[in-house]
Write a protein that holds these residues in place. Structure first.
Motif, PDB file in Angstrom:
ATOM      1  N   PRO A 127      10.480 -29.943  16.885  1.00 14.38           N
ATOM      2  CA  PRO A 127      10.157 -30.541  15.831  1.00 14.38           C
ATOM      3  C   PRO A 127      10.542 -32.083  15.841  1.00 14.38           C
ATOM      4  CG  PRO A 127      11.910 -29.521  14.965  1.00 14.38           C
ATOM      5  CD  PRO A 127      11.524 -28.919  16.328  1.00 14.38           C
ATOM      6  N   ARG A 128       9.793 -32.876  15.038  1.00 14.14           N
ATOM      7  CA  ARG A 128      10.000 -34.685  14.908  1.00 14.14           C
ATOM      8  C   ARG A 128       9.915 -35.337  16.127  1.00 14.14           C
ATOM      9  NH1 ARG A 128      15.036 -33.328  11.327  1.00 14.14           N
ATOM     10  NH2 ARG A 128      14.049 -33.048   9.311  1.00 14.14           N
ATOM     11  N   SER A 129       9.236 -34.770  17.014  1.00 14.33           N
ATOM     12  CA  SER A 129       8.959 -35.563  18.467  1.00 14.33           C
ATOM     13  C   SER A 129       8.098 -36.799  18.391  1.00 14.33           C
ATOM     14  CB  SER A 129       8.629 -34.432  19.404  1.00 14.33           C
ATOM     15  OG  SER A 129       8.224 -34.976  20.851  1.00 14.33           O
ATOM     16  N   ARG A 137      12.554 -14.703  29.903  1.00 16.07           N
ATOM     17  CA  ARG A 137      11.134 -14.566  30.053  1.00 16.07           C
ATOM     18  C   ARG A 137      10.661 -16.014  29.818  1.00 16.07           C
ATOM     19  NH1 ARG A 137      10.089 -10.488  25.007  1.00 16.07           N
ATOM     20  NH2 ARG A 137      12.050  -9.287  25.221  1.00 16.07           N
ATOM     21  N   GLU A 138       9.366 -16.347  30.074  1.00 15.71           N
ATOM     22  CA  GLU A 138       8.673 -17.341  29.916  1.00 15.71           C
ATOM     23  C   GLU A 138       8.253 -17.828  28.734  1.00 15.71           C
ATOM     24  OE1 GLU A 138       6.914 -19.117  34.014  1.00 15.71           O
ATOM     25  OE2 GLU A 138       5.586 -17.780  32.883  1.00 15.71           O
ATOM     26  N   GLU A 139       8.431 -19.329  28.426  1.00 13.56           N
ATOM     27  CA  GLU A 139       8.024 -19.333  27.074  1.00 13.56           C
ATOM     28  C   GLU A 139       7.323 -20.988  27.126  1.00 13.56           C
ATOM     29  OE1 GLU A 139      11.575 -19.254  24.419  1.00 13.56           O
ATOM     30  OE2 GLU A 139      12.408 -20.917  25.477  1.00 13.56           O
ATOM     31  N   LEU A 140       6.402 -21.339  26.223  1.00 14.50           N
ATOM     32  CA  LEU A 140       5.614 -22.481  26.556  1.00 14.50           C
ATOM     33  C   LEU A 140       6.580 -23.453  25.308  1.00 14.50           C
ATOM     34  CD1 LEU A 140       3.129 -24.122  26.953  1.00 14.50           C
ATOM     35  CD2 LEU A 140       2.070 -23.203  24.802  1.00 14.50           C
ATOM     36  N   GLU A 141       6.864 -24.477  26.060  1.00 21.14           N
ATOM     37  CA  GLU A 141       7.583 -25.606  25.248  1.00 21.14           C
ATOM     38  C   GLU A 141       6.578 -26.727  24.449  1.00 21.14           C
ATOM     39  OE1 GLU A 141      11.402 -28.574  25.995  1.00 21.14           O
ATOM     40  OE2 GLU A 141      10.668 -27.359  27.582  1.00 21.14           O
ATOM     41  N   VAL A 142       6.767 -26.604  23.288  1.00 22.01           N
ATOM     42  CA  VAL A 142       5.628 -27.529  22.449  1.00 22.01           C
ATOM     43  C   VAL A 142       6.585 -28.369  21.520  1.00 22.01           C
ATOM     44  CG1 VAL A 142       4.194 -27.396  20.612  1.00 22.01           C
ATOM     45  CG2 VAL A 142       4.422 -25.372  22.589  1.00 22.01           C
ATOM     46  N   HIS A 143       6.020 -29.682  21.633  1.00 22.34           N
ATOM     47  CA  HIS A 143       6.504 -30.648  20.702  1.00 22.34           C
ATOM     48  C   HIS A 143       5.690 -31.112  19.604  1.00 22.34           C
ATOM     49  CE1 HIS A 143      10.091 -32.185  23.622  1.00 22.34           C
ATOM     50  NE2 HIS A 143       9.703 -31.075  24.032  1.00 22.34           N
ATOM     51  N   VAL A 144       6.222 -31.037  18.537  1.00 24.19           N
ATOM     52  CA  VAL A 144       5.349 -31.569  17.250  1.00 24.19           C
ATOM     53  C   VAL A 144       5.939 -32.679  16.515  1.00 24.19           C
ATOM     54  CG1 VAL A 144       4.370 -29.318  16.910  1.00 24.19           C
ATOM     55  CG2 VAL A 144       6.242 -29.766  15.906  1.00 24.19           C
ATOM     56  N   ALA A 145       5.266 -33.574  15.887  1.00 19.92           N
ATOM     57  CA  ALA A 145       5.859 -34.740  15.099  1.00 19.92           C
ATOM     58  C   ALA A 145       6.474 -34.278  13.706  1.00 19.92           C
ATOM     59  CB  ALA A 145       4.726 -35.806  14.992  1.00 19.92           C
ATOM     60  N   ALA A 146       5.770 -33.136  13.214  1.00 16.69           N
ATOM     61  CA  ALA A 146       6.146 -32.656  11.838  1.00 16.69           C
ATOM     62  C   ALA A 146       7.507 -32.351  11.687  1.00 16.69           C
ATOM     63  CB  ALA A 146       5.325 -31.688  11.552  1.00 16.69           C
ATOM     64  N   ALA A 147       8.131 -32.507  10.693  1.00 14.73           N
ATOM     65  CA  ALA A 147       9.473 -32.041  10.315  1.00 14.73           C
ATOM     66  C   ALA A 147       9.546 -30.462   9.997  1.00 14.73           C
ATOM     67  CB  ALA A 147       9.922 -32.723   9.147  1.00 14.73           C
ATOM     68  N   PRO A 148      10.503 -29.696  10.333  1.00 11.00           N
ATOM     69  CA  PRO A 148      10.733 -28.403  10.200  1.00 11.00           C
ATOM     70  C   PRO A 148      10.914 -27.971   8.332  1.00 11.00           C
ATOM     71  CG  PRO A 148      12.656 -29.242  11.078  1.00 11.00           C
ATOM     72  CD  PRO A 148      11.760 -30.200  10.913  1.00 11.00           C
ATOM     73  N   ALA A 149      10.064 -28.522   7.685  1.00 13.68           N
ATOM     74  CA  ALA A 149      10.334 -28.295   6.222  1.00 13.68           C
ATOM     75  C   ALA A 149       8.956 -27.818   5.822  1.00 13.68           C
ATOM     76  CB  ALA A 149      10.696 -29.601   5.687  1.00 13.68           C
ATOM     77  N   ASP A 150       9.145 -26.886   4.919  1.00 15.16           N
ATOM     78  CA  ASP A 150       7.811 -26.326   4.028  1.00 15.16           C
ATOM     79  C   ASP A 150       6.830 -25.709   5.013  1.00 15.16           C
ATOM     80  OD1 ASP A 150       9.202 -26.751   1.693  1.00 15.16           O
ATOM     81  OD2 ASP A 150       8.400 -28.864   1.570  1.00 15.16           O
ATOM     82  N   GLY A 151       7.224 -25.288   6.319  1.00 15.28           N
ATOM     83  CA  GLY A 151       6.276 -24.794   7.227  1.00 15.28           C
ATOM     84  C   GLY A 151       5.605 -26.016   7.914  1.00 15.28           C
ATOM     85  N   ALA A 152       5.742 -27.312   7.627  1.00 21.93           N
ATOM     86  CA  ALA A 152       4.853 -28.197   8.332  1.00 21.93           C
ATOM     87  C   ALA A 152       5.132 -28.167  10.007  1.00 21.93           C
ATOM     88  CB  ALA A 152       5.468 -29.665   7.899  1.00 21.93           C
ATOM     89  N   ALA A 153       5.992 -27.834  10.538  1.00 23.57           N
ATOM     90  CA  ALA A 153       6.028 -27.664  11.843  1.00 23.57           C
ATOM     91  C   ALA A 153       5.391 -26.555  12.264  1.00 23.57           C
ATOM     92  CB  ALA A 153       7.564 -27.641  12.388  1.00 23.57           C
ATOM     93  N   ASN A 154       5.252 -25.313  11.622  1.00 27.16           N
ATOM     94  CA  ASN A 154       4.721 -24.306  12.061  1.00 27.16           C
ATOM     95  C   ASN A 154       3.200 -24.571  11.948  1.00 27.16           C
ATOM     96  OD1 ASN A 154       6.962 -22.664  12.321  1.00 27.16           O
ATOM     97  ND2 ASN A 154       6.822 -21.739  10.133  1.00 27.16           N
ATOM     98  N   GLU A 155       2.836 -25.146  11.113  1.00 27.41           N
ATOM     99  CA  GLU A 155       1.232 -25.241  10.705  1.00 27.41           C
ATOM    100  C   GLU A 155       0.809 -26.457  11.869  1.00 27.41           C
ATOM    101  OE1 GLU A 155      -1.086 -24.305   8.797  1.00 27.41           O
ATOM    102  OE2 GLU A 155       0.211 -22.934   8.083  1.00 27.41           O
ATOM    103  N   ALA A 156       1.744 -27.328  12.281  1.00 29.57           N
ATOM    104  CA  ALA A 156       1.420 -28.369  13.525  1.00 29.57           C
ATOM    105  C   ALA A 156       1.253 -27.624  14.685  1.00 29.57           C
ATOM    106  CB  ALA A 156       2.462 -29.434  13.515  1.00 29.57           C
ATOM    107  N   VAL A 157       2.041 -26.574  15.026  1.00 32.71           N
ATOM    108  CA  VAL A 157       2.028 -25.728  16.083  1.00 32.71           C
ATOM    109  C   VAL A 157       0.911 -24.970  16.209  1.00 32.71           C
ATOM    110  CG1 VAL A 157       3.102 -23.848  17.436  1.00 32.71           C
ATOM    111  CG2 VAL A 157       4.640 -25.664  16.328  1.00 32.71           C
ATOM    112  N   ILE A 158       0.453 -24.463  15.168  1.00 33.00           N
ATOM    113  CA  ILE A 158      -0.813 -23.506  15.141  1.00 33.00           C
ATOM    114  C   ILE A 158      -2.039 -24.594  15.404  1.00 33.00           C
ATOM    115  CG2 ILE A 158      -2.342 -22.301  13.733  1.00 33.00           C
ATOM    116  CD1 ILE A 158       0.352 -20.630  14.660  1.00 33.00           C
TER     117      ILE A 158
END
Length: 91
Positions: free
Chosen positions: A11-13, A28-49
Motif C-alpha cells: 500500500p501507499r505506493s 508458492r508464486e504470488e502476484l506483487e501488486v502496488h496500490v496508492a491507497a492506505a491500508p485503512a478502512d479497506g481502501a487498499a483492498n478496494e484498490a486491489v480489486i
C-alpha cells in the motif's frame, strides 16, 4: 470455473500497478501488486480489486478476497484458471 491467486500488496505506493510474479514465503508464486491507497478502512483492498478487475477485463463483483483482508498476503478468487489470469496480466 473459479480459481484462486495469491497476491502480495504494497500500500501507499507512489507507482501503483503490477510488479510481476514472485516466490512467496511459502514457496508458492504470488502476484506483487502496488496500490496508492492506505491500508485503512479497506481502501487498499478496494484498490486491489479495482486494479485486478480492470487488468483482467472482468467486473469487480466477479473478484473476491477469500483470505488476508488485514494482511499484505491475500488470496483472491477469480472467474477463470490461473493460466488465463497470467496471460491476461502479461499483455
Amino acid at each position: 470455473m473459479t480459481s484462486v491467486i495469491a497476491v502480495r500488496i504494497t500500500p501507499r505506493s507512489s507507482r501503483p500497478g503490477f510488479r510481476g510474479w514472485r516466490a512467496g514465503a511459502d514457496g508458492r508464486e504470488e502476484l506483487e501488486v502496488h496500490v496508492a491507497a492506505a491500508p485503512a478502512d479497506g481502501a487498499a483492498n478496494e484498490a486491489v480489486i479495482a486494479l485486478l478487475a480492470k487488468a483482467l477485463g472482468v467486473s469487480r463483483c466477479e473478484l473476491s478476497i477469500l483470505s488476508g483482508t488485514t494482511s499484505r498476503h491475500k488470496r483472491i478468487a477469480i472467474p477463470f484458471d490461473v493460466a488465463e489470469a497470467r496471460a491476461r496480466l502479461s499483455t
